[in-house]
Each structure stands twice: as structure tokens, then as C-alpha cells.
Design a protein around this motif. Structure first.
Motif, PDB file in Angstrom:
ATOM      1  N   ILE A   5       0.873  -1.175   0.000  1.00 28.58           N
ATOM      2  CA  ILE A   5       0.000   0.000   0.000  1.00 28.58           C
ATOM      3  C   ILE A   5       0.913   1.229   0.000  1.00 28.58           C
ATOM      4  O   ILE A   5       1.801   1.343   0.854  1.00 28.58           O
ATOM      5  CB  ILE A   5      -0.901   0.002   1.260  1.00 28.58           C
ATOM      6  CG1 ILE A   5      -1.860  -1.191   1.242  1.00 28.58           C
ATOM      7  CG2 ILE A   5      -1.658   1.330   1.386  1.00 28.58           C
ATOM      8  CD1 ILE A   5      -2.572  -1.453   2.562  1.00 28.58           C
ATOM      9  N   THR A   6       0.700   2.102  -0.968  1.00 26.24           N
ATOM     10  CA  THR A   6       1.512   3.325  -1.040  1.00 26.24           C
ATOM     11  C   THR A   6       0.679   4.498  -0.531  1.00 26.24           C
ATOM     12  O   THR A   6      -0.447   4.712  -0.988  1.00 26.24           O
ATOM     13  CB  THR A   6       1.972   3.572  -2.484  1.00 26.24           C
ATOM     14  OG1 THR A   6       2.743   2.439  -2.901  1.00 26.24           O
ATOM     15  CG2 THR A   6       2.826   4.826  -2.584  1.00 26.24           C
ATOM     16  N   ILE A   7       1.220   5.224   0.417  1.00 27.08           N
ATOM     17  CA  ILE A   7       0.495   6.345   1.015  1.00 27.08           C
ATOM     18  C   ILE A   7       1.293   7.640   0.840  1.00 27.08           C
ATOM     19  O   ILE A   7       2.336   7.833   1.475  1.00 27.08           O
ATOM     20  CB  ILE A   7       0.205   6.080   2.509  1.00 27.08           C
ATOM     21  CG1 ILE A   7      -0.679   4.822   2.652  1.00 27.08           C
ATOM     22  CG2 ILE A   7      -0.425   7.309   3.173  1.00 27.08           C
ATOM     23  CD1 ILE A   7      -1.219   4.569   4.036  1.00 27.08           C
ATOM     24  N   PRO A   8       0.829   8.533  -0.031  1.00 21.96           N
ATOM     25  CA  PRO A   8       1.464   9.854  -0.134  1.00 21.96           C
ATOM     26  C   PRO A   8       1.177  10.661   1.142  1.00 21.96           C
ATOM     27  O   PRO A   8       0.047  10.637   1.646  1.00 21.96           O
ATOM     28  CB  PRO A   8       0.780  10.499  -1.348  1.00 21.96           C
ATOM     29  CG  PRO A   8       0.010   9.396  -2.020  1.00 21.96           C
ATOM     30  CD  PRO A   8      -0.300   8.391  -0.958  1.00 21.96           C
ATOM     31  N   VAL A   9       2.193  11.340   1.631  1.00 22.16           N
ATOM     32  CA  VAL A   9       2.044  12.106   2.872  1.00 22.16           C
ATOM     33  C   VAL A   9       2.179  13.596   2.556  1.00 22.16           C
ATOM     34  O   VAL A   9       3.229  14.045   2.087  1.00 22.16           O
ATOM     35  CB  VAL A   9       3.108  11.715   3.914  1.00 22.16           C
ATOM     36  CG1 VAL A   9       2.828  12.404   5.245  1.00 22.16           C
ATOM     37  CG2 VAL A   9       3.165  10.190   4.099  1.00 22.16           C
ATOM     38  N   ALA A 226      -7.911  -3.937   6.333  1.00 19.33           N
ATOM     39  CA  ALA A 226      -9.343  -4.064   6.023  1.00 19.33           C
ATOM     40  C   ALA A 226      -9.916  -2.746   5.497  1.00 19.33           C
ATOM     41  O   ALA A 226     -10.921  -2.734   4.778  1.00 19.33           O
ATOM     42  CB  ALA A 226     -10.109  -4.512   7.262  1.00 19.33           C
ATOM     43  N   LEU A 227      -9.275  -1.623   5.805  1.00 14.82           N
ATOM     44  CA  LEU A 227      -9.773  -0.320   5.353  1.00 14.82           C
ATOM     45  C   LEU A 227      -9.594  -0.110   3.852  1.00 14.82           C
ATOM     46  O   LEU A 227     -10.243   0.751   3.260  1.00 14.82           O
ATOM     47  CB  LEU A 227      -9.020   0.814   6.068  1.00 14.82           C
ATOM     48  CG  LEU A 227      -9.089   0.841   7.583  1.00 14.82           C
ATOM     49  CD1 LEU A 227      -8.061   1.831   8.117  1.00 14.82           C
ATOM     50  CD2 LEU A 227     -10.484   1.216   8.050  1.00 14.82           C
ATOM     51  N   PHE A 228      -8.677  -0.883   3.252  1.00 14.96           N
ATOM     52  CA  PHE A 228      -8.273  -0.614   1.870  1.00 14.96           C
ATOM     53  C   PHE A 228      -9.003  -1.486   0.850  1.00 14.96           C
ATOM     54  O   PHE A 228      -8.812  -1.324  -0.345  1.00 14.96           O
ATOM     55  CB  PHE A 228      -6.750  -0.800   1.727  1.00 14.96           C
ATOM     56  CG  PHE A 228      -5.968   0.235   2.503  1.00 14.96           C
ATOM     57  CD1 PHE A 228      -5.576   1.428   1.904  1.00 14.96           C
ATOM     58  CD2 PHE A 228      -5.653   0.032   3.842  1.00 14.96           C
ATOM     59  CE1 PHE A 228      -4.872   2.381   2.621  1.00 14.96           C
ATOM     60  CE2 PHE A 228      -4.946   0.981   4.563  1.00 14.96           C
ATOM     61  CZ  PHE A 228      -4.552   2.168   3.955  1.00 14.96           C
ATOM     62  N   VAL A 229      -9.847  -2.418   1.310  1.00 12.95           N
ATOM     63  CA  VAL A 229     -10.588  -3.265   0.360  1.00 12.95           C
ATOM     64  C   VAL A 229     -11.665  -2.426  -0.332  1.00 12.95           C
ATOM     65  O   VAL A 229     -11.996  -1.315   0.126  1.00 12.95           O
ATOM     66  CB  VAL A 229     -11.232  -4.490   1.054  1.00 12.95           C
ATOM     67  CG1 VAL A 229     -10.152  -5.344   1.728  1.00 12.95           C
ATOM     68  CG2 VAL A 229     -12.305  -4.075   2.036  1.00 12.95           C
ATOM     69  N   GLY A 231     -14.847  -0.699  -1.121  1.00 14.08           N
ATOM     70  CA  GLY A 231     -15.896  -0.284  -0.194  1.00 14.08           C
ATOM     71  C   GLY A 231     -15.369   0.163   1.157  1.00 14.08           C
ATOM     72  O   GLY A 231     -16.119   0.712   1.966  1.00 14.08           O
ATOM     73  N   GLY A 232     -14.099  -0.081   1.413  1.00 14.08           N
ATOM     74  CA  GLY A 232     -13.503   0.363   2.679  1.00 14.08           C
ATOM     75  C   GLY A 232     -13.236   1.859   2.662  1.00 14.08           C
ATOM     76  O   GLY A 232     -13.164   2.480   1.600  1.00 14.08           O
ATOM     77  N   SER A 233     -13.077   2.458   3.828  1.00 13.60           N
ATOM     78  CA  SER A 233     -12.980   3.919   3.889  1.00 13.60           C
ATOM     79  C   SER A 233     -11.680   4.456   3.279  1.00 13.60           C
ATOM     80  O   SER A 233     -11.585   5.641   3.011  1.00 13.60           O
ATOM     81  CB  SER A 233     -13.140   4.406   5.325  1.00 13.60           C
ATOM     82  OG  SER A 233     -12.063   3.974   6.108  1.00 13.60           O
ATOM     83  N   LYS A 234     -10.688   3.593   3.052  1.00 16.13           N
ATOM     84  CA  LYS A 234      -9.438   4.057   2.442  1.00 16.13           C
ATOM     85  C   LYS A 234      -9.190   3.423   1.077  1.00 16.13           C
ATOM     86  O   LYS A 234      -8.054   3.368   0.608  1.00 16.13           O
ATOM     87  CB  LYS A 234      -8.267   3.803   3.387  1.00 16.13           C
ATOM     88  CG  LYS A 234      -8.426   4.449   4.754  1.00 16.13           C
ATOM     89  CD  LYS A 234      -7.319   5.438   5.071  1.00 16.13           C
ATOM     90  CE  LYS A 234      -7.456   6.030   6.476  1.00 16.13           C
ATOM     91  NZ  LYS A 234      -8.505   7.064   6.544  1.00 16.13           N
ATOM     92  N   GLU A 235     -10.227   2.966   0.416  1.00 17.78           N
ATOM     93  CA  GLU A 235     -10.024   2.311  -0.889  1.00 17.78           C
ATOM     94  C   GLU A 235      -9.419   3.267  -1.915  1.00 17.78           C
ATOM     95  O   GLU A 235      -8.751   2.827  -2.849  1.00 17.78           O
ATOM     96  CB  GLU A 235     -11.323   1.693  -1.428  1.00 17.78           C
ATOM     97  CG  GLU A 235     -12.366   2.707  -1.814  1.00 17.78           C
ATOM     98  CD  GLU A 235     -13.548   2.083  -2.563  1.00 17.78           C
ATOM     99  OE1 GLU A 235     -13.380   1.032  -3.188  1.00 17.78           O
ATOM    100  OE2 GLU A 235     -14.639   2.666  -2.500  1.00 17.78           O
ATOM    101  N   GLY A 236      -9.639   4.568  -1.766  1.00 18.13           N
ATOM    102  CA  GLY A 236      -9.098   5.544  -2.719  1.00 18.13           C
ATOM    103  C   GLY A 236      -7.585   5.512  -2.821  1.00 18.13           C
ATOM    104  O   GLY A 236      -7.011   5.967  -3.807  1.00 18.13           O
ATOM    105  N   PHE A 237      -6.909   4.950  -1.808  1.00 18.44           N
ATOM    106  CA  PHE A 237      -5.445   4.907  -1.822  1.00 18.44           C
ATOM    107  C   PHE A 237      -4.901   3.816  -2.737  1.00 18.44           C
ATOM    108  O   PHE A 237      -3.731   3.852  -3.081  1.00 18.44           O
ATOM    109  CB  PHE A 237      -4.909   4.673  -0.405  1.00 18.44           C
ATOM    110  CG  PHE A 237      -5.000   5.901   0.461  1.00 18.44           C
ATOM    111  CD1 PHE A 237      -3.892   6.717   0.657  1.00 18.44           C
ATOM    112  CD2 PHE A 237      -6.194   6.251   1.076  1.00 18.44           C
ATOM    113  CE1 PHE A 237      -3.977   7.851   1.444  1.00 18.44           C
ATOM    114  CE2 PHE A 237      -6.275   7.386   1.871  1.00 18.44           C
ATOM    115  CZ  PHE A 237      -5.165   8.193   2.055  1.00 18.44           C
ATOM    116  N   VAL A 238      -5.728   2.823  -3.049  1.00 21.47           N
ATOM    117  CA  VAL A 238      -5.204   1.681  -3.796  1.00 21.47           C
ATOM    118  C   VAL A 238      -5.813   1.530  -5.189  1.00 21.47           C
ATOM    119  O   VAL A 238      -5.557   0.544  -5.866  1.00 21.47           O
ATOM    120  CB  VAL A 238      -5.355   0.357  -3.001  1.00 21.47           C
ATOM    121  CG1 VAL A 238      -4.419   0.369  -1.801  1.00 21.47           C
ATOM    122  CG2 VAL A 238      -6.788   0.124  -2.568  1.00 21.47           C
ATOM    123  N   ASN A 239      -6.633   2.493  -5.608  1.00 23.83           N
ATOM    124  CA  ASN A 239      -7.060   2.456  -6.999  1.00 23.83           C
ATOM    125  C   ASN A 239      -7.340   3.856  -7.519  1.00 23.83           C
ATOM    126  O   ASN A 239      -7.009   4.827  -6.892  1.00 23.83           O
ATOM    127  CB  ASN A 239      -8.254   1.518  -7.191  1.00 23.83           C
ATOM    128  CG  ASN A 239      -9.410   1.853  -6.264  1.00 23.83           C
ATOM    129  OD1 ASN A 239      -9.798   3.010  -6.182  1.00 23.83           O
ATOM    130  ND2 ASN A 239      -9.933   0.870  -5.566  1.00 23.83           N
TER     131      ASN A 239
END
Ligand code: ARG
Ligand code: ZN
Ligand code: CA
Length: 239
Positions: A5-9, A226-229, A231-239
């Protein structure tokens, strides 16, 4: 979610004078977040064998994004999110669905940092770190090794305190972290036993000093991921 998972800061600095927050603080903070979330720090060999099978490589890569700086002489910003609101002298977050927003300012009140849990407003999403506790600093003392951000990003990724914010009967909703009674401080000796089990004092989600916290567990990893799947609240980070 499987895979890196790549997270820009995005770093939002509100400093009392230009240059108060150094480039070294910024660079060391990004390095420390990567080391800690990739189980690649120099302390990891100190995990006692009782817990060594639980240590997780969360496989998150933090990448430095834009750095926004303003000066403001305010001595303490508190914890009511004023630093995130332009009309109150703060800096608004940059697209919280795709960036970790990290504010650096004087919080005051002995608070090292604080975070918003998933599910809150995008306008206040992110973590806030006190100036002296951001990255590697001399002023931070035993909290000058950049792990306040590790702890707060843990909250931002839905982790509770290791002791479940209660006594022996309160849960952190993670099965592989032992039940505990209350926060541990300083640098506890092993084993520290409470609630008839050994406390995982070296977990990033306890309250020990920076040098003495150096692991997330597999269960915490699962809870964060679980947040990144879809529908998860952080899905925007992985697609
Ligand atoms: N929110 C916690 C506090 O302000 C952060 C604790 C971080 N702990 C640390 N060793 N850096 O007290
Ligand atoms: Zn906390
Ligand atoms: Ca637990």
C-alpha cells in the motif's frame, strides 16, 4: 487488501518562525514511518520470543508529497482541529481520500500528537504531531525518535490503544494483542504482567517512550488492511 500500500504524505507545517521545522525532521519522519510499517527498524530484534511470531510487516510505503508551510506565532493549538481550518489560521487538508495529511504545529498541554479515526470528516482527516515530536529531534527527549507519528498513523488506520482504553475487560478489537489493564509508560522491563498475561509493552499502540515501542501484530495488520478493500474507507489509496 493484499500487496504493498503506497500512502502519499502531505505535510502541513504551521511554524512559529520560518525554518523552525527542518528538512531533516521531514526526511527522518518519512524514513521512520517506513521502517516501522515495514518491520525494518533497528529495535525489532528486541521483541521477546513470546511475541516474535506475531510481528507484522504492514507493507505500507509512505512517500513524501507536498510540503505546505505557513508561520503563525500561536503558542498552543490544542486538539480541536483549528490547525486544519484556514479561517482559524490553519491549513486545509489536501484530498484526504488519497493522501495522509500530517500537520506539524505546537499542540500544547503535554500532548505529543493526535489522530482522527476512519469514518470522520474529510475536512479534518489526518494526524497532528507536536513540533518537538515530529521526526528526529533533540527537543523531544525520549519522544524525539519520530514514533509519535507511527502511533498516530496506527489510530488513523483504525487501531485502538493496546490496553483497549479500559481495564482488563476492555478490548482493542485485535485478537492477538494480550489483554492489559492500563497504559505502560517509560521503558518497562520484560515481562510486565497484568490481567494474568504479559503486556505487549513494545507495541506501537502502548504509551511507552519511542525507543521502547517497535512492533505491530498480524491482527493489527489485518485490522488496518481491512480499510483498503473495495468499499472500505481508504479504498481511494489503492485504486
Ligand atoms: N497521543 C499520545 C500522546 O500524546 C501519543 C503517544 C505517542 N507515544 C510515543 N512514545 N511517541 O500522549
Ligand atoms: Zn494514542
Ligand atoms: Ca487484544
Amino acid at each position: 487488501y493484499e500487496g504493498t500500500i503506497t500512502i502519499p504524505v502531505v505535510i502541513n507545517i504551521i511554524e512559529q518562525f520560518a525554518g523552525q521545522v527542518t528538512q531533516n525532521q521531514i526526511n527522518s519522519q518519512i524514513r521512520i514511518l517506513n521502517e516501522d510499517f515495514q518491520n525494518n527498524n533497528t529495535n525489532t530484534s528486541s521483541v521477546p520470543s513470546e511475541f516474535s511470531g506475531l510481528v507484522a510487516d504492514v507493507d505500507v510505503t509512505f512517500v513524501l508529497g507536498s510540503v505546505n508551510r505557513i508561520t503563525n506565532t500561536k503558542a498552543s493549538w490544542g486538539t480541536n482541529d483549528a490547525m486544519k481550518i484556514p479561517s482559524q489560521g490553519g491549513i486545509a487538508p489536501t484530498d484526504a481520500t488519497r493522501n495522509l495529511n500530517l500537520w506539524v504545529c505546537e499542540i500544547g498541554g503535554g500532548i505529543l500528537g493526535y489522530a482522527q479515526f476512519p469514518g470522520g470528516s474529510n475536512a479534518t482527516d489526518g494526524v497532528v504531531i507536536g513540533t518537538d515530536f515530529f521526526g528526529e529531534t533533540n527537543n523531544g527527549g525520549v519522544y524525539g525518535k519520530g514514533r509519535t507519528a507511527t502511533h498516530e498513523v496506527g489510530h488513523w488506520l483504525n487501531l485502538r490503544h493496546i490496553w483497549g482504553d479500559g481495564r482488563c475487560n476492555r478490548d482493542d478489537f485485535v485478537a492477538d494483542t494480550p489483554t492489559s489493564d492500563a497504559p505502560n509508560y517509560n521503558c518497562p522491563s520484560y515481562p510486565t504482567v497484568n490481567c494474568r498475561s504479559t503486556d505487549m509493552t513494545m507495541n506501537y499502540m502502548d504509551y511507552v517512550q519511542d525507543d521502547c515501542m517497535y512492533m505491530f501484530t498480524s491482527g493489527q495488520n489485518d485490522r488496518m488492511r481491512a480499510l483498503f478493500v473495495a468499499g472500505g474507507s481508504k479504498e481511494g489509496f489503492v485504486n
